[in-house]
Design a protein around this motif. Structure first.
Motif, PDB file in Angstrom:
ATOM      1  N   CYS A 138     -63.235 -15.406 -10.717  1.00 21.02           N
ATOM      2  CA  CYS A 138     -64.489 -15.912 -10.154  1.00 21.02           C
ATOM      3  C   CYS A 138     -65.196 -14.754  -9.457  1.00 21.02           C
ATOM      4  CB  CYS A 138     -64.213 -17.052  -9.177  1.00 21.02           C
ATOM      5  SG  CYS A 138     -63.326 -16.498  -7.708  1.00 21.02           S
ATOM      6  N   HIS A 139     -66.372 -15.022  -8.916  1.00 20.20           N
ATOM      7  CA  HIS A 139     -67.171 -13.962  -8.294  1.00 20.20           C
ATOM      8  C   HIS A 139     -66.415 -13.264  -7.164  1.00 20.20           C
ATOM      9  CE1 HIS A 139     -70.345 -12.143  -5.806  1.00 20.20           C
ATOM     10  NE2 HIS A 139     -70.880 -11.877  -6.989  1.00 20.20           N
ATOM     11  N   CYS A 140     -65.764 -14.036  -6.297  1.00 22.38           N
ATOM     12  CA  CYS A 140     -65.088 -13.445  -5.128  1.00 22.38           C
ATOM     13  C   CYS A 140     -63.687 -12.950  -5.465  1.00 22.38           C
ATOM     14  CB  CYS A 140     -65.043 -14.451  -3.979  1.00 22.38           C
ATOM     15  SG  CYS A 140     -63.825 -15.770  -4.193  1.00 22.38           S
ATOM     16  N   GLY A 141     -63.177 -13.306  -6.618  1.00 26.33           N
ATOM     17  CA  GLY A 141     -61.867 -12.820  -7.047  1.00 26.33           C
ATOM     18  C   GLY A 141     -60.683 -13.649  -6.570  1.00 26.33           C
ATOM     19  N   ARG A 142     -60.930 -14.716  -5.802  1.00 23.88           N
ATOM     20  CA  ARG A 142     -59.810 -15.525  -5.309  1.00 23.88           C
ATOM     21  C   ARG A 142     -59.195 -16.382  -6.412  1.00 23.88           C
ATOM     22  NH1 ARG A 142     -62.950 -14.615  -0.896  1.00 23.88           N
ATOM     23  NH2 ARG A 142     -61.984 -14.609   1.190  1.00 23.88           N
TER      24      ARG A 142
ATOM     25  N   CYS B 275     -64.713 -22.484  -7.677  1.00 22.81           N
ATOM     26  CA  CYS B 275     -64.001 -21.784  -6.608  1.00 22.81           C
ATOM     27  C   CYS B 275     -64.469 -22.365  -5.281  1.00 22.81           C
ATOM     28  CB  CYS B 275     -64.288 -20.281  -6.663  1.00 22.81           C
ATOM     29  SG  CYS B 275     -63.668 -19.411  -5.206  1.00 22.81           S
TER      30      CYS B 275
ATOM     31  N   CYS C 181     -66.409 -19.034  -3.306  1.00 21.00           N
ATOM     32  CA  CYS C 181     -67.692 -18.483  -3.791  1.00 21.00           C
ATOM     33  C   CYS C 181     -68.480 -19.501  -4.620  1.00 21.00           C
ATOM     34  CB  CYS C 181     -67.470 -17.205  -4.591  1.00 21.00           C
ATOM     35  SG  CYS C 181     -66.706 -17.450  -6.213  1.00 21.00           S
TER      36      CYS C 181
HETATM   37 ZN   LIG Z   1     -64.431 -17.294  -5.869  1.00 23.03          ZN
END
Ligand SMILES: [Zn+2]
Ligand SMILES: [Zn+2]
Length: 207
Positions: free
Chosen positions: A52-56, A120, A123
């Motif tokens: 995802c955008h934030c990487g989580r 997510c 994000c």
């Molecule tokens: Zn995310």
């Protein structure tokens, strides 16, 4: 294919996957694909990786090519969404259901109940729509290794094109509702397009 999916009402949840809503009364779903944790001894073939955008949120796909890939123009996906269909078993989340947010459109609930929209929780990047049998992934977040890998996700058609807010005259088949469960529409060229938002121009072609 059900006929009722052709014209979803706004806010009803469009039922991309033609699901019958089911009640989930326990947490069993966390032990099922795609949320189950894979035992260290069990090999999950990581063909594609996505973040995802934030990487989580990180997930892998074991299948090289989706079962189908489409552009969806339904109200929920407006202006349109690139979507790829997979079996749930083709997908594995690094941390299971942890960090995921769920939205059950029919009840406007933020709980896990199928069909459910998954994003997510941090994000808010859309991850997928999970239906009863299939998942509809949003492949925009997949890190493709090669142009050929990406090509395998090329959409074959447009669905819910009657609800479009933009014309995409790419020569690909355009369905009023779900593909094969609805009727085909004419591919309108940009100079002929007179789409007014809120007034849907429906042009049905002979099959
Ligand atoms: Zn995310
Ligand atoms: Zn859609």
């Amino acid at each position: 294919m059900s006929e009722k999916s052709n014209r979803p009402e706004a806010g009803e949840g469009t039922g991309h996957l033609e699901d019958i809503p089911t009640k989930q009364n326990n947490d069993d779903w966390k032990n099922r694909a795609p949320y189950r944790s894979i035992d260290k001894n069990e090999k999950f073939y990581k063909r594609h990786t996505a973040h995802c955008h934030c990487g989580r949120i990180k997930y892998w796909l074991s299948r090289e090519k989706p079962l189908a890939a489409k552009f969806c123009h339904c109200i929920d996906c407006a202006p349109f969404q690139w979507a790829a269909i997979f079996h749930k078993e083709d997908l594995h989340f690094e941390n299971g259901a942890e960090g995921l947010a769920f939205y059950h459109a029919p009840t406007k609930g933020t709980h896990y109940e199928l069909p459910v929209k998954v994003s997510c929780s941090y994000c808010h990047a859309p991850i997928m729509d999970e239906g009863r049998n299939m998942v509809l992934m949003f492949p925009g977040i997949i890190k493709f290794n090669t142009p050929e890998d990406k090509k395998a996700f090329d959409p074959q058609c447009h669905i819910f094109y009657s609800q479009r807010v933009v014309d995409l005259p790419d020569g690909k088949p355009k369905w009023v509702g779900l593909d094969n469960g609805s009727e085909l529409m004419k591919d309108v060229q940009p100079h002929e397009a007179e789409t007014v938002v809120g007034e849907r121009k429906i042009e049905i072609t002979d099959k």
